[in-house]
Design an enzyme around this catalytic site. Structure first.
Site, PDB file in Angstrom:
ATOM      1  N   MET A 241       0.826  -1.201   0.000  1.00 29.80           N
ATOM      2  CA  MET A 241       0.000   0.000   0.000  1.00 29.80           C
ATOM      3  C   MET A 241       0.864   1.256   0.000  1.00 29.80           C
ATOM      4  SD  MET A 241      -2.953   1.271  -0.046  1.00 29.80           S
ATOM      5  CE  MET A 241      -3.108   3.056  -0.162  1.00 29.80           C
TER       6      MET A 241
ATOM      7  N   ASN B 214       0.643   4.352   1.009  1.00 31.25           N
ATOM      8  CA  ASN B 214       0.406   5.476   1.934  1.00 31.25           C
ATOM      9  C   ASN B 214       1.506   6.522   1.798  1.00 31.25           C
ATOM     10  OD1 ASN B 214      -1.576   3.715   3.295  1.00 31.25           O
ATOM     11  ND2 ASN B 214       0.269   2.638   3.929  1.00 31.25           N
TER      12      ASN B 214
ATOM     13  N   GLU C  53       4.720   0.731  -5.729  1.00 32.50           N
ATOM     14  CA  GLU C  53       4.290   1.581  -4.612  1.00 32.50           C
ATOM     15  C   GLU C  53       5.004   2.926  -4.649  1.00 32.50           C
ATOM     16  OE1 GLU C  53       1.680   0.478  -3.313  1.00 32.50           O
ATOM     17  OE2 GLU C  53       1.972  -1.530  -4.105  1.00 32.50           O
TER      18      GLU C  53
HETATM   19  N1  0A1 Z   1      -3.282   0.595  -3.795  1.00 33.21           N
HETATM   20  C1  0A1 Z   1      -2.632  -0.649  -3.507  1.00 33.21           C
HETATM   21  C2  0A1 Z   1      -3.540  -1.794  -3.430  1.00 33.21           C
HETATM   22  C3  0A1 Z   1      -4.304  -1.960  -2.163  1.00 33.21           C
HETATM   23  C4  0A1 Z   1      -5.660  -1.850  -2.169  1.00 33.21           C
HETATM   24  C5  0A1 Z   1      -6.411  -2.098  -1.029  1.00 33.21           C
HETATM   25  C6  0A1 Z   1      -5.737  -2.472   0.107  1.00 33.21           C
HETATM   26  O1  0A1 Z   1      -6.422  -2.798   1.241  1.00 33.21           O
HETATM   27  C7  0A1 Z   1      -7.648  -3.275   1.164  1.00 33.21           C
HETATM   28  C8  0A1 Z   1      -4.378  -2.568   0.134  1.00 33.21           C
HETATM   29  C9  0A1 Z   1      -3.666  -2.293  -1.011  1.00 33.21           C
HETATM   30  C10 0A1 Z   1      -1.700  -0.933  -4.668  1.00 33.21           C
HETATM   31  O2  0A1 Z   1      -2.106  -0.839  -5.817  1.00 33.21           O
HETATM   32  O3  0A1 Z   1      -0.572  -1.289  -4.436  1.00 33.21           O
HETATM   33 ZN    ZN Z   2      -1.284   0.278  -7.048  1.00 33.40          ZN
END
Ligand code: 0A1
Ligand code: ZN
Length: 883
Positions: free
Chosen positions: A273, A275, A308
């Site tokens: 993730m 963040n 990421e």
């Molecule tokens: N945005 C992240 C993917 C992701 C989506 C939902 C999550 O928790 C429910 C965790 C990660 C990516 O594309 O890496």
């Molecule tokens: Zn992503």
């Protein structure tokens, strides 16, 4: 007709989008962290949209509200209402400050969404996961990606239990508190949506490195993991540095905070993730060492670290207006990662890997009842839309746009996109608009790709006119709109192509009416239902190489003869298309076997072509390994109507046996010995390629002569310097039912007793043993003390590998596989709805099974659907597959 799940959840629709009535300019969060209970205060500075006179409504799920104040005054119970996951507050004005205090129960949070505990009560650490809608499990907030705010976060906790305190942004002070407690504060200067908020607290070790960005900022890179894992973080650190440099060079994007944290956890629902300033990774996508990580996994770690990191611009600095635009950040970021990985490794191999994944995961999704456009029009649970379609097909769409603009044009477009939308929430229209405007071109025809589900078909037909020395290529997309309610516009389909003469030499291309110098490769774009492309000065009937590099995500239908495919397989300098020709030829050979054809021309041509390539010293070992691998069982099943996965498995085995037999035991042995003589643990491309080919040769030998392959595999297992060779050997032993398999399994179990990620491979390799016996193995492995339904990686390693990675084991004719899945889904859903819903997609495609299996699968799904109390996540998937 079908029983639908009890509660049919409400649908959220793209067309209902409204700008937020209330925004939050600044957020101050103050946490008192504890495992059993955490309390936090949130102070929100509110902004009202004067055009909308709506009451203040904030999202909040499972929150225990302790106090609430507006503009410094505690609110009486009559001034707010908290029901149905919405907090409504009376009396708020533009510029009001809302303060809430809530209590959370992190240790009881098994869904791994919001604030939760990773590991045990005694030794574990706290962390958050907020995408997509986890922030509302932490505090009351307009939890939607188009509300961007500046965050100041203070963490307070017992120092001995939580020595490390991290949140996104730059550090802004820390210190001691009474009673052995301490605090740390973080300020993020970049406005961000709530889904990018994160914190981590606990006992963690770190490795660190300073990095100076191209524009001169010194950044501290810190990777955090539990003590037993910190030594496995060095590869990720190198990969991070490579990613940062690459994004500077390729897109001119610099990192924008003073510190970049990366944290590994064993308890995570997805891969990782992004963040802001505090990326959190599933340990399996971050940790790597030669003893427990395969070559493929090393590449995956590099790719996920890059993915990421790249989100910092494609996703964080420019975010999504709403979740329907998810592919705006995901498709684009996957594309950026794919380009990066191609640059770091072998570009054709990367393309083969990515297209294989697309065909294995996305094509079946797009062909079944769960199919949805890259930009869905509606959803019930957004977490169900982190799909291969949004990610992988989304990336293919960006690849087409990039191809249409060329390298410099795409860069210009991306520069404009980042400049225009920096600090804002954007849409796919914004993206295409920026790319087009920067290049004075209109890309809106490509929007059609984002709005329709299904893999388009592309029909190609060639005609050679010897008298005129002309070659006419006719491309067609079957009448759009057929079978759909609304007529669909034809899609722009870019087709990269070359022509070969019958000796395998590339011909110069002169497209009718084109004045520029002839090129050896061009792109034509099909924009209508059918078009003719005429090439002049063609001296003899050519063989076209179409859709080179897989220039559009379509299913190509072209009536090549087996000899034409063999010519491309032997001569096409485009490594991807060479492999592609081999795949198509293998499918023809497979069909001859399947249909008991009297004529085995394709089969003969296929194995003869591969036999000659096997001795070609110019060919890369890794590419050769891929050429020697026919399409997988899932891909083969996609081409059939009454699918019998066990028969497909047997036929594919037979196909490979025929190939092995043609190559000959002697030749395979010799090649194996040559490759084994070079066994090293090195990670350079040549060593990796050797390992890949060695594995393939051993697998082919195993089909021909399992006794001697078993001996080689047993020796390879025991002498293996690293995981790639060890796991390959174990797999061969298990597949060949070798007498040495049992001992190797015991050895592996003991050797990695303390390494969960390595043990996951032990679960998966057994769950993937083909055929009826796999199910009993799964039932036995569920009783292993290392297994638990509470950990997503364990579930994926055992149940996921079985239902998704073992078609002939899962699709038992007695339906026992389907019943097992349905039962486990019920138990899993009570713990972790996201993981349950993802596993349930293994039921996709049941309608195309042959009748006995179809009835058994249907019965299992209907029983599941009839249960009360299913999560919204699982209910949506089950309802969907029944459609
Ligand atoms: N945005 C992240 C993917 C992701 C989506 C939902 C999550 O928790 C429910 C965790 C990660 C990516 O594309 O890496
Ligand atoms: Zn992503």
């Amino acid at each position: 007709m079908h029983a639908l799940p009890e509660q049919t959840p409400a649908l959220i629709r793209l067309r209902d989008y409204r700008a937020p009535a209330w925004r939050v300019e600044t957020v101050e969060l103050d946490f008192d962290l504890g495992i059993e209970a955490t309390e936090l205060s949130a102070r929100l500075l509110l902004r009202r949209d004067p055009a909308q006179q709506l009451p203040l409504q904030l999202d909040g799920e499972n929150l225990q509200l302790l106090s609430i104040a507006l503009d410094g005054v505690q609110l009486p119970a009559t001034a707010y209402r908290y029901a149905g996951n919405v907090l409504e507050v009376d009396g708020a004005r533009d510029g009001s400050v809302l303060e809430t205090r809530v209590r959370l129960r992190p240790a009881a949070n098994t869904a791994l969404e919001g604030l939760y505990l990773s590991g045990s009560d005694e030794a574990g650490f706290l962390l958050t996961q907020c995408e997509a809608e986890g922030f509302r499990h932490i505090t009351f907030f307009p939890d939607r990606p188009d509300v961007l705010s500046c965050y100041r976060v203070t963490l307070r906790a017992d120092r001995a239990r939580f020595p490390v305190l991290l949140a996104g942004g730059n550090p802004d002070g820390s210190g001691e508190l009474e009673g052995g407690r301490h605090w740390a504060c973080f300020v993020d200067p970049h406005p961000k949506p709530s889904y990018l908020f994160a914190l981590v607290a606990g006992r963690l070790e770190k490795i660190e490195r300073n990095y100076v960005t191209a524009n001169g900022r010194t950044v501290q890179l810190k990777i955090w993991a539990e003590a037993d894992a910190i030594d496995r973080c060095h590869y990720a650190m190198d990969a991070l540095e490579r990613s940062m440099r690459w994004d500077e060079r390729t897109y001119g994007r610099n990192y924008d905070l003073d510190v970049f944290h990366v944290v590994a956890t064993h308890d995570f629902n997805m891969g990782a993730m992004e963040n802001k300033g505090l990326n959190i990774f599933n340990a399996k996508c971050l940790l790597a060492d030669p003893d427990s990580t395969t070559d493929e996994e090393y590449r995956h770690v590099e790719a996920v670290v890059a993915h990421e990191y790249f989100h910092n611009w494609s996703g964080n600095r420019v975010t999504c207006r709403d979740w329907f635009q998810l592919s705006l950040k995901e498709g684009l970021t996957v594309f950026r990662e794919q380009s990066f990985s191609a640059d770091m490794n072998s570009a054709p191999l990367k393309r083969i890997e990515d297209v294989s994944l697309l065909r294995r995961a996305q094509f079946p999704e797009d062909a079944g009842p769960l199919a949805h456009p890259v930009r869905p029009a509606q959803y019930s649970e957004i977490n169900n839309f982190y799909t291969a379609t949004v990610y992988e097909k989304g990336s293919e769409l960006v690849r087409m746009l990039a191809g249409a603009l060329g390298q410099a044009g795409f860069r210009r477009g991306m520069d404009l996109y980042f400049e225009r939308h920096d600090g804002h929430a954007a849409t796919l229209e914004d993206f295409l608009g920026a790319l087009g405007d920067a290049n004075g071109t209109d890309l809106t025809p490509y929007l059609a790709w984002y709005g329709q589900a299904g893999t388009p078909r592309l029909k190609a037909r060639g005609h050679y006119d010897a008298a005129r020395q002309e070659y006419t290529l006719t491309l067609a997309q079957p009448a759009p709109g057929k079978g759909t309610a609304e007529p669909r516009p034809p899609l722009p389909i870019p087709v990269k192509l070359a022509l070969f003469d019958r000796e395998g030499t590339m011909l110069p291309l002169r497209l009718d009416g084109q004045t520029s110098e002839p090129a050896s490769e061009i792109v034509v774009v099909l924009t209508q239902t059918e078009q003719h492309f005429v090439f002049g000065h063609v001296a003899s009937s050519p063989v076209p190489s179409l859709l080179r590099g897989f220039s559009a995500p379509v299913i190509l239908e072209c009536d090549y003869t087996p000899d034409e495919l063999a010519l491309l397989l032997g001569h096409d300098p485009d490594g991807f298309n060479r492999w592609e020709a081999g795949q198509q030829l293998a499918v023809r050979a497979y069909e001859e076997l399947r249909d008991g054809a009297a004529n085995s021309h394709a089969l003969d041509v296929w194995r003869a072509a591969l036999a000659s390539l096997f001795h070609d010293t110019a060919i890369d070992d890794a590419l050769l390994a891929d050429l020697l691998t026919p399409p997988g069982e899932i891909e083969l099943a996609e081409r059939e109507t009454a699918v019998d996965p066990q028969r497909i498995h047997q036929l594919r085995q037979r196909l490979q046996w025929v190939l092995a037999e043609r190559l000959g035991g002697e030749v395979l042995h010799r090649r194996y010995r040559e490759l084994a003589a070079h066994t090293t643990i090195d990670m350079d491309a040549i060593s990796q390629a050797r390992r890949r080919l060695k594995r393939r040769v051993l697998e082919l030998l195993n089909l021909l002569d399992s006794a001697s392959a078993g001996e080689l595999a047993a020796a390879q297992y025991h002498d293996a310097p690293g995981m790639t060779d060890r796991l390959a050997a174990l797999t061969v032993l298990l597949r060949g039912d070798a007498p040495q398999a049992a001992l190797a399994l015991l050895d592996f179990r003991a050797r990695y007793a303390d390494n969960a990620l390595a043990l996951d491979k032990w679960f998966a390799v057994q769950a993937q043993v083909p055929g009826e016996r796999a199910l009993d193995g799964v039932l036995m492995l569920e009783r292993d003390p290392g297994f638990t339904l509470k950990n997503p990686n364990r579930v994926q390693a055992l149940l996921g590998a079985f239902v998704r990675g073992n078609p002939s084991g899962f699709h038992r004719i007695d339906g026992a596989g389907y019943r097992l899945l349905a039962e486990r889904l019920v138990a899993l859903d009570a713990l972790n709805p996201q993981v349950a819903a993802r596993l349930a997609t293994a039921f996709n495609g049941w309608q195309r099974l042959e009748s006995q299996r179809r009835d058994a699968a249907h019965a299992a799904i209907v029983t599941l659907a009839a249960r009360t109390g299913l999560s919204r996540n699982l209910a949506e998937i089950i309802g969907g597959v029944l459609n």
